[in-house]
Each structure stands twice: as structure tokens, then as C-alpha cells.
Design a protein around this motif. Structure first.
Motif, PDB file in Angstrom:
ATOM      1  N   GLU A  89       0.456   3.856   1.131  1.00 24.85           N
ATOM      2  CA  GLU A  89      -0.320   4.791   2.373  1.00 24.85           C
ATOM      3  C   GLU A  89       0.936   4.411   3.440  1.00 24.85           C
ATOM      4  OE1 GLU A  89      -1.134   7.833   2.238  1.00 24.85           O
ATOM      5  OE2 GLU A  89      -1.633   8.017   4.299  1.00 24.85           O
ATOM      6  N   CYS A  90      -0.031   3.189   4.051  1.00 29.27           N
ATOM      7  CA  CYS A  90      -0.004   2.449   5.130  1.00 29.27           C
ATOM      8  C   CYS A  90       1.094   1.228   5.109  1.00 29.27           C
ATOM      9  CB  CYS A  90      -1.200   2.366   6.063  1.00 29.27           C
ATOM     10  SG  CYS A  90      -2.012   0.369   4.822  1.00 29.27           S
ATOM     11  N   CYS A 124      -4.801  -0.499  -0.261  1.00 26.50           N
ATOM     12  CA  CYS A 124      -5.195  -1.423   0.499  1.00 26.50           C
ATOM     13  C   CYS A 124      -6.324  -0.621   0.466  1.00 26.50           C
ATOM     14  CB  CYS A 124      -4.255  -1.836   1.467  1.00 26.50           C
ATOM     15  SG  CYS A 124      -4.530  -0.604   2.639  1.00 26.50           S
ATOM     16  N   CYS A 128      -7.119   1.955   2.701  1.00 26.20           N
ATOM     17  CA  CYS A 128      -6.789   3.161   2.942  1.00 26.20           C
ATOM     18  C   CYS A 128      -7.647   4.022   1.345  1.00 26.20           C
ATOM     19  CB  CYS A 128      -5.062   2.954   2.547  1.00 26.20           C
ATOM     20  SG  CYS A 128      -4.056   3.270   3.411  1.00 26.20           S
ATOM     21  N   CYS A 169       0.911  -1.253   0.028  1.00 24.47           N
ATOM     22  CA  CYS A 169       0.020   0.082   0.120  1.00 24.47           C
ATOM     23  C   CYS A 169       0.721   1.219  -0.156  1.00 24.47           C
ATOM     24  CB  CYS A 169      -1.151  -0.477   1.034  1.00 24.47           C
ATOM     25  SG  CYS A 169      -2.044   2.023   1.491  1.00 24.47           S
TER      26      CYS A 169
END
Ligand code: ZN
Length: 127
Positions: free
Chosen positions: A94-95, A113, A116, A92
Motif C-alpha cells: 500500500e504505502c 505494513c 496499513c 508494503c
């Protein structure tokens, strides 16, 4: 077995996703070039007055919007293919958690994901 691979996806899955990305990219490229040719042919030479434009604009709006979506999709696919080559595919953006294999099977070019992605949809950027 390539132990250096950081992703937790089976290699056979990665290979299938790679093929899916290539196939989708080719399909989009063919459609976009066909649409661009059609756009040139259909472009009106005379400007329409506002009433005509309103009748026509829905179709054109759909056409332009569709095109924009496909361009964005093409870019996502190219990014995903680069991540496949350079690393980071399946993580992902983002995370940095692994994106589930099931999600990647459905959307091989997924950047984020599922959780997110849901956050982004609820709170779109650029407001
Ligand atoms: Zn995430």
C-alpha cells in the motif's frame, strides 16, 4: 553481500523467511489435501431437512470457513515467495515502505505494513 538487493533486511533473515514460507506452504498443502479427502467421505448422500442441517451446519461452517482461510493463506504465501524471487518482498503493498523485520518474522507472508493492515481491518473492502 548482494548490494543489488533493494530490501533492507539482512540476507540471513531473508533466507530464514524463505524457509519459513516453504515450510508453511508445504504444511498447508498437506492439510488441505487431507481435508478435501475427508470432505468427500463425509458428504451426506441425502439432503438433510432444515432441523438436521442446523445441528450439523455449525461444524460444517467452521470446516468450510477454515478451508477458505487456509486457501487464502496459501495464496498469500505463494505471492510472498514470488516477491522473494522477483523483488518487492518486504515492502508494503500500500504505502511501499519497508515492513518491519519483526513483523516479517511473525508473518513472513505479510503484504502490508502494520499501520496499513490496521486501516484495512477497520475498513474492510467490498462493502
Ligand atoms: Zn503500509
Amino acid at each position: 553481500m548482494a548490494k543489488t538487493m533493494t530490501l533492507r533486511l539482512a540476507e540471513v533473515t531473508v533466507e530464514r523467511l524463505r524457509l519459513a514460507l516453504e515450510h508453511k506452504e508445504q504444511e498447508l498443502r498437506e492439510r488441505l489435501s487431507a481435508e478435501r479427502a475427508a470432505e468427500v467421505v463425509q458428504r451426506p448422500e441425502e439432503p438433510l431437512d432444515f432441523g438436521d442441517w442446523c445441528q450439523k451446519s455449525h461444524d460444517e461452517w467452521l470446516f468450510v470457513n477454515q478451508n477458505r482461510l487456509e486457501m487464502a493463506l496459501l495464496r498469500d504465501i505463494q505471492d510472498a515467495r514470488r516477491r522473494l524471487e522477483e523483488g518487492g518482498f518486504g515492502l508494503c503493498g500500500e504505502c511501499e515502505q519497508p515492513i518491519s523485520a519483526r513483523r516479517l518474522e511473525a508473518v513472513p507472508w505479510a503484504r502490508y505494513c502494520a499501520s496499513c493492515q490496521e486501516r484495512f481491518v477497520e475498513r474492510p473492502r467490498g462493502g
